[in-house]
Design a protein around this motif. Sequence first.
Motif, PDB file in Angstrom:
ATOM      1  N   VAL A 161       3.938   2.475 -16.020  1.00  0.00           N
ATOM      2  CA  VAL A 161       4.034   1.792 -14.798  1.00  0.00           C
ATOM      3  C   VAL A 161       4.229   2.628 -13.291  1.00  0.00           C
ATOM      4  O   VAL A 161       5.357   3.006 -13.296  1.00  0.00           O
ATOM      5  CB  VAL A 161       4.813   0.483 -14.699  1.00  0.00           C
ATOM      6  N   ILE A 162       3.187   2.810 -12.660  1.00  0.00           N
ATOM      7  CA  ILE A 162       3.309   3.562 -11.260  1.00  0.00           C
ATOM      8  C   ILE A 162       3.537   2.624 -10.629  1.00  0.00           C
ATOM      9  O   ILE A 162       2.412   1.920 -10.360  1.00  0.00           O
ATOM     10  CB  ILE A 162       2.188   4.513 -11.503  1.00  0.00           C
ATOM     11  N   VAL A 163       4.496   2.706  -9.588  1.00  0.00           N
ATOM     12  CA  VAL A 163       4.568   1.627  -8.291  1.00  0.00           C
ATOM     13  C   VAL A 163       4.804   2.244  -7.086  1.00  0.00           C
ATOM     14  O   VAL A 163       5.391   3.266  -7.196  1.00  0.00           O
ATOM     15  CB  VAL A 163       5.776   0.817  -8.854  1.00  0.00           C
ATOM     16  N   ARG A 164       4.194   1.666  -6.115  1.00  0.00           N
ATOM     17  CA  ARG A 164       4.304   2.334  -4.789  1.00  0.00           C
ATOM     18  C   ARG A 164       5.163   1.032  -3.964  1.00  0.00           C
ATOM     19  O   ARG A 164       4.667  -0.195  -3.881  1.00  0.00           O
ATOM     20  CB  ARG A 164       3.122   2.551  -4.277  1.00  0.00           C
ATOM     21  N   ASP A 165       6.246   1.234  -3.317  1.00  0.00           N
ATOM     22  CA  ASP A 165       6.891   0.321  -2.465  1.00  0.00           C
ATOM     23  C   ASP A 165       6.100   0.028  -1.334  1.00  0.00           C
ATOM     24  O   ASP A 165       5.403   0.498  -0.683  1.00  0.00           O
ATOM     25  CB  ASP A 165       8.224   0.990  -1.841  1.00  0.00           C
ATOM     26  N   LEU A 166       5.915  -1.627  -1.162  1.00  0.00           N
ATOM     27  CA  LEU A 166       4.976  -2.090   0.009  1.00  0.00           C
ATOM     28  C   LEU A 166       5.783  -2.703   0.961  1.00  0.00           C
ATOM     29  O   LEU A 166       5.310  -3.543   1.712  1.00  0.00           O
ATOM     30  CB  LEU A 166       3.922  -3.049  -0.643  1.00  0.00           C
ATOM     31  N   THR A 167       7.168  -2.612   1.039  1.00  0.00           N
ATOM     32  CA  THR A 167       8.154  -3.108   1.850  1.00  0.00           C
ATOM     33  C   THR A 167       7.699  -3.267   3.267  1.00  0.00           C
ATOM     34  O   THR A 167       7.716  -4.040   4.096  1.00  0.00           O
ATOM     35  CB  THR A 167       9.472  -2.766   1.827  1.00  0.00           C
ATOM     36  N   GLU A 168       7.510  -1.674   3.740  1.00  0.00           N
ATOM     37  CA  GLU A 168       6.986  -1.515   5.105  1.00  0.00           C
ATOM     38  C   GLU A 168       5.670  -2.141   5.317  1.00  0.00           C
ATOM     39  O   GLU A 168       5.630  -2.763   6.466  1.00  0.00           O
ATOM     40  CB  GLU A 168       7.133  -0.098   5.431  1.00  0.00           C
ATOM     41  N   ARG A 169       4.889  -2.210   4.563  1.00  0.00           N
ATOM     42  CA  ARG A 169       3.374  -2.798   4.838  1.00  0.00           C
ATOM     43  C   ARG A 169       3.537  -4.442   4.932  1.00  0.00           C
ATOM     44  O   ARG A 169       2.859  -4.815   5.818  1.00  0.00           O
ATOM     45  CB  ARG A 169       2.529  -2.469   3.521  1.00  0.00           C
ATOM     46  N   LYS A 170       4.393  -4.798   4.111  1.00  0.00           N
ATOM     47  CA  LYS A 170       4.642  -6.283   4.279  1.00  0.00           C
ATOM     48  C   LYS A 170       5.173  -6.520   5.463  1.00  0.00           C
ATOM     49  O   LYS A 170       4.768  -7.689   6.038  1.00  0.00           O
ATOM     50  CB  LYS A 170       5.343  -6.821   2.955  1.00  0.00           C
ATOM     51  N   GLN A 171       6.477  -5.915   5.979  1.00  0.00           N
ATOM     52  CA  GLN A 171       6.865  -6.135   6.983  1.00  0.00           C
ATOM     53  C   GLN A 171       5.817  -6.045   8.390  1.00  0.00           C
ATOM     54  O   GLN A 171       5.941  -6.939   9.344  1.00  0.00           O
ATOM     55  CB  GLN A 171       8.107  -5.159   7.252  1.00  0.00           C
ATOM     56  N   MET A 172       5.167  -5.079   8.261  1.00  0.00           N
ATOM     57  CA  MET A 172       3.998  -4.761   9.336  1.00  0.00           C
ATOM     58  C   MET A 172       2.860  -6.039   9.296  1.00  0.00           C
ATOM     59  O   MET A 172       2.780  -6.579  10.240  1.00  0.00           O
ATOM     60  CB  MET A 172       3.271  -3.376   9.050  1.00  0.00           C
ATOM     61  N   GLU A 173       2.526  -6.468   8.218  1.00  0.00           N
ATOM     62  CA  GLU A 173       1.758  -7.412   8.029  1.00  0.00           C
ATOM     63  C   GLU A 173       2.444  -8.724   8.560  1.00  0.00           C
ATOM     64  O   GLU A 173       1.734  -9.630   9.135  1.00  0.00           O
ATOM     65  CB  GLU A 173       1.224  -7.858   6.443  1.00  0.00           C
ATOM     66  N   ASP A 174       3.674  -8.885   8.424  1.00  0.00           N
ATOM     67  CA  ASP A 174       4.440 -10.212   8.638  1.00  0.00           C
ATOM     68  C   ASP A 174       4.489 -10.221  10.370  1.00  0.00           C
ATOM     69  O   ASP A 174       4.123 -11.024  11.206  1.00  0.00           O
ATOM     70  CB  ASP A 174       5.832 -10.109   8.404  1.00  0.00           C
ATOM     71  N   VAL A 175       4.667  -9.085  11.010  1.00  0.00           N
ATOM     72  CA  VAL A 175       4.666  -8.876  12.424  1.00  0.00           C
ATOM     73  C   VAL A 175       3.324  -8.914  13.015  1.00  0.00           C
ATOM     74  O   VAL A 175       3.152  -9.887  14.006  1.00  0.00           O
ATOM     75  CB  VAL A 175       5.113  -7.454  12.853  1.00  0.00           C
ATOM     76  N   ILE A 176       2.236  -8.530  12.391  1.00  0.00           N
ATOM     77  CA  ILE A 176       0.888  -8.875  12.860  1.00  0.00           C
ATOM     78  C   ILE A 176       0.451 -10.476  12.780  1.00  0.00           C
ATOM     79  O   ILE A 176      -0.044 -10.996  13.704  1.00  0.00           O
ATOM     80  CB  ILE A 176      -0.155  -8.136  12.045  1.00  0.00           C
ATOM     81  N   LYS A 177       1.009 -11.018  11.628  1.00  0.00           N
ATOM     82  CA  LYS A 177       0.830 -12.547  11.374  1.00  0.00           C
ATOM     83  C   LYS A 177       1.300 -13.179  12.835  1.00  0.00           C
ATOM     84  O   LYS A 177       0.899 -14.100  13.102  1.00  0.00           O
ATOM     85  CB  LYS A 177       1.154 -13.022  10.264  1.00  0.00           C
TER      86      LYS A 177
END
Length: 194
Positions: A161-177
């Motif tokens: 299972v190869i995973v990439r952390d999306l925390t920063e992207r999710k935070q950016m999406e929340d700011v944009i929303k």
Amino acid sequence: IVSFELFRHTVMVPNLTPRLAIVISSTLFIIASIIFSHYVFNIIEKIEKKRLQKEREAKALFDNSIDGIFVFDSTGKLVDMNHGAETMTGWSINETVETHTLLFMFQSDDKTDLHQFINKHQTSMKIEETLLQARNGGWIPVSAALSRIPGEANKDSKIAVIVRDLTERKQMEDVIKALYTEASQKQFEAETQY
């Protein structure tokens, strides 16, 4: 060697004793065997060197990837993880091997059946967003891709299972929303004042 044997049988056989003919034939056979063995072993050695080089390259990719890579056995138990996975989750390999499972670490609706979980996530042949459990008990948003690593027997197969952390992207999406919501609210207020 073949030319010499042909020459020996046609020209020298009448002139040689049977014992001497056997000695010469045996010597030629041994020399030919040594030459052939040397050739075969050189080919095998080259193949083995290429295989070892590919193993070293794969190990370097595994160890140095910033993405988290988890390897589970066919029962779903964690057998290995790279430094990227340790950094992402806060767990060390020594704490998690043989104690953590695929279903424990990843959030899913299919927690009751490992094979359903694997088949659902692997047969889609795409990267899916899911949550990965961290050592502190929190959940990390990640994109995950599952892949089977075939083994000698079905029980020897593994799941990577190869995973990439999306925390920063999710935070950016929340700011944009939030900005979009705020802009929409201000536009609505401006329209209602006129």
